[in-house]
Enzyme design. Sequence first.
Site, PDB file in Angstrom:
ATOM      1  N   ASP A   9      22.878 -42.543  -6.221  1.00 39.55           N
ATOM      2  CA  ASP A   9      23.402 -43.660  -5.412  1.00 39.55           C
ATOM      3  C   ASP A   9      23.498 -43.227  -3.940  1.00 39.55           C
ATOM      4  OD1 ASP A   9      25.508 -41.852  -5.825  1.00 39.55           O
ATOM      5  OD2 ASP A   9      27.038 -43.425  -5.748  1.00 39.55           O
ATOM      6  N   ASP A  14      24.045 -37.145  -2.137  1.00 39.94           N
ATOM      7  CA  ASP A  14      22.854 -37.439  -2.954  1.00 39.94           C
ATOM      8  C   ASP A  14      21.601 -37.121  -2.127  1.00 39.94           C
ATOM      9  OD1 ASP A  14      23.932 -39.608  -5.257  1.00 39.94           O
ATOM     10  OD2 ASP A  14      25.033 -39.667  -3.381  1.00 39.94           O
ATOM     11  N   ASN A  38      27.941 -45.533  -4.079  1.00 42.43           N
ATOM     12  CA  ASN A  38      28.536 -45.256  -2.768  1.00 42.43           C
ATOM     13  C   ASN A  38      28.475 -46.471  -1.848  1.00 42.43           C
ATOM     14  OD1 ASN A  38      29.376 -42.555  -3.079  1.00 42.43           O
ATOM     15  ND2 ASN A  38      27.250 -41.873  -2.916  1.00 42.43           N
ATOM     16  N   THR A 124      23.528 -38.315 -10.266  1.00 40.41           N
ATOM     17  CA  THR A 124      24.490 -38.027  -9.192  1.00 40.41           C
ATOM     18  C   THR A 124      25.219 -39.291  -8.722  1.00 40.41           C
ATOM     19  OG1 THR A 124      22.824 -38.268  -7.454  1.00 40.41           O
ATOM     20  CG2 THR A 124      23.103 -36.062  -8.379  1.00 40.41           C
ATOM     21  N   PHE A 166      35.001 -40.304  -8.442  1.00 40.67           N
ATOM     22  CA  PHE A 166      34.341 -41.562  -8.071  1.00 40.67           C
ATOM     23  C   PHE A 166      33.237 -42.011  -9.045  1.00 40.67           C
ATOM     24  CE2 PHE A 166      30.923 -43.934  -6.021  1.00 40.67           C
ATOM     25  CZ  PHE A 166      31.617 -45.081  -5.646  1.00 40.67           C
ATOM     26  N   ASN A 167      32.309 -41.126  -9.400  1.00 42.05           N
ATOM     27  CA  ASN A 167      31.158 -41.565 -10.219  1.00 42.05           C
ATOM     28  C   ASN A 167      31.596 -42.122 -11.575  1.00 42.05           C
ATOM     29  OD1 ASN A 167      29.320 -40.886  -8.267  1.00 42.05           O
ATOM     30  ND2 ASN A 167      28.847 -38.868  -9.135  1.00 42.05           N
ATOM     31  N   HIS A 240      29.073 -31.854  -3.503  1.00 45.96           N
ATOM     32  CA  HIS A 240      29.096 -32.410  -4.858  1.00 45.96           C
ATOM     33  C   HIS A 240      27.680 -32.460  -5.482  1.00 45.96           C
ATOM     34  CE1 HIS A 240      33.266 -33.718  -4.552  1.00 45.96           C
ATOM     35  NE2 HIS A 240      33.007 -34.464  -3.506  1.00 45.96           N
ATOM     36  N   ASP A 241      26.898 -33.443  -5.063  1.00 42.58           N
ATOM     37  CA  ASP A 241      25.653 -33.749  -5.778  1.00 42.58           C
ATOM     38  C   ASP A 241      24.586 -32.645  -5.732  1.00 42.58           C
ATOM     39  OD1 ASP A 241      26.816 -36.108  -6.486  1.00 42.58           O
ATOM     40  OD2 ASP A 241      25.784 -37.323  -4.985  1.00 42.58           O
TER      41      ASP A 241
HETATM   42  C1  BDR Z   1      30.653 -38.235  -6.034  1.00 40.61           C
HETATM   43  O1  BDR Z   1      31.022 -39.514  -5.506  1.00 40.61           O
HETATM   44  C2  BDR Z   1      30.127 -39.907  -4.512  1.00 40.61           C
HETATM   45  O2  BDR Z   1      30.808 -40.442  -3.412  1.00 40.61           O
HETATM   46  C3  BDR Z   1      29.305 -38.688  -4.155  1.00 40.61           C
HETATM   47  O3  BDR Z   1      27.991 -39.071  -3.798  1.00 40.61           O
HETATM   48  C4  BDR Z   1      29.319 -37.875  -5.421  1.00 40.61           C
HETATM   49  O4  BDR Z   1      28.289 -38.262  -6.292  1.00 40.61           O
HETATM   50  C5  BDR Z   1      31.780 -37.262  -5.749  1.00 40.61           C
HETATM   51  O5  BDR Z   1      32.950 -37.684  -6.364  1.00 40.61           O
HETATM   52 CA    CA Z   2      26.437 -39.601  -5.525  1.00 42.04          CA
END
Ligand code: BDR
Ligand code: CA
Length: 307
Positions: A9, A14, A38, A124, A166-167, A240-241
Amino acid sequence: MTRILIDCDPGLDDAVALLAACHSPLLDVVAITTVAGNVGGAQTAQNGRIIRTLADSEDIPVHAGAPRPILRDPVTAEDFHGTTGLGGLDVPEPSAPLSPTHAVNALIEHCRAAKSDLLTLVMTGPMTNMALALTMAPDIMEGISEIVLMGGADREGGNITPFAEFNIYADPHAAAAVFGCGLPIRCLSLDVTHTLRTTKDRLSQVRAVDTSQADYAAAFLEASCKLEFSAKGRRDAPLHDPSTVIALAYPHLFEGRRAHVSVVTQEGEQFGRTIPHFADDGPVLWYDKADVEGVFKALCAMLEGAA
Ligand code: BDR
Ligand code: CA
């Protein structure tokens, strides 16, 4: 070379994951699928095309996917990615068009075609596309060797609510379907990504890599750090990703424990929480430790195009 399909996303982090994966000689990206997360679905698809251009990888198809989660109301994360999803940075117009095939159909086709040469699925973003693909065509599991995903949190607590990452929060029902499907999964949760902080020094290391992919990755990481500061008051944004593709190319940099993972899908304060139940026979490798300097060196190597 590991054959991967990246479902994402984009999103600043990402974008860095895509640049690293497309440029690394250790990974062969067969397709990019996008999903709302996102930012909205039209924008993540557009960003997928933009990053493919920046990665100089116009031969990789980009498929737009689900424009909303399965059941819950859509949520986005502009605070961490800007309204465009790419931090408002100046980016070129993408040159190649979107593929006419929907991401869910593309996932199904790639997995079915992969039966003799299994595919690794990197995820991701919210897991809507994969949950829909699994529902439409459960046989695709035969074409997948493993899923490597960024999502969830245990000891770290959440980043969008006190419990949820979040994901997962953006589509908990989809996440429950994916974690429950029985395929081997490697999970890069906040427990490990919160240790991977983009300090000034590490950002300079990325900036020093002499490729255009590294220049763009450094710009995305820097934008991420600025937004992290506005949203959370600290500058060293978590990586993160990109940790997914780094764990795939350099697995020795990460450690974890096996678990069965459940997802809270009932509305309430824990909505979107992941709960790892640690057990040796669990299908999920829940990473909780990384060689942080090694991870940033690996990112630099990938962006350099080195093995
Ligand atoms: C995840 O949430 C998104 O905002 C980032 O791209 C990542 O995949 C982190 O919590
Ligand atoms: Ca992401």
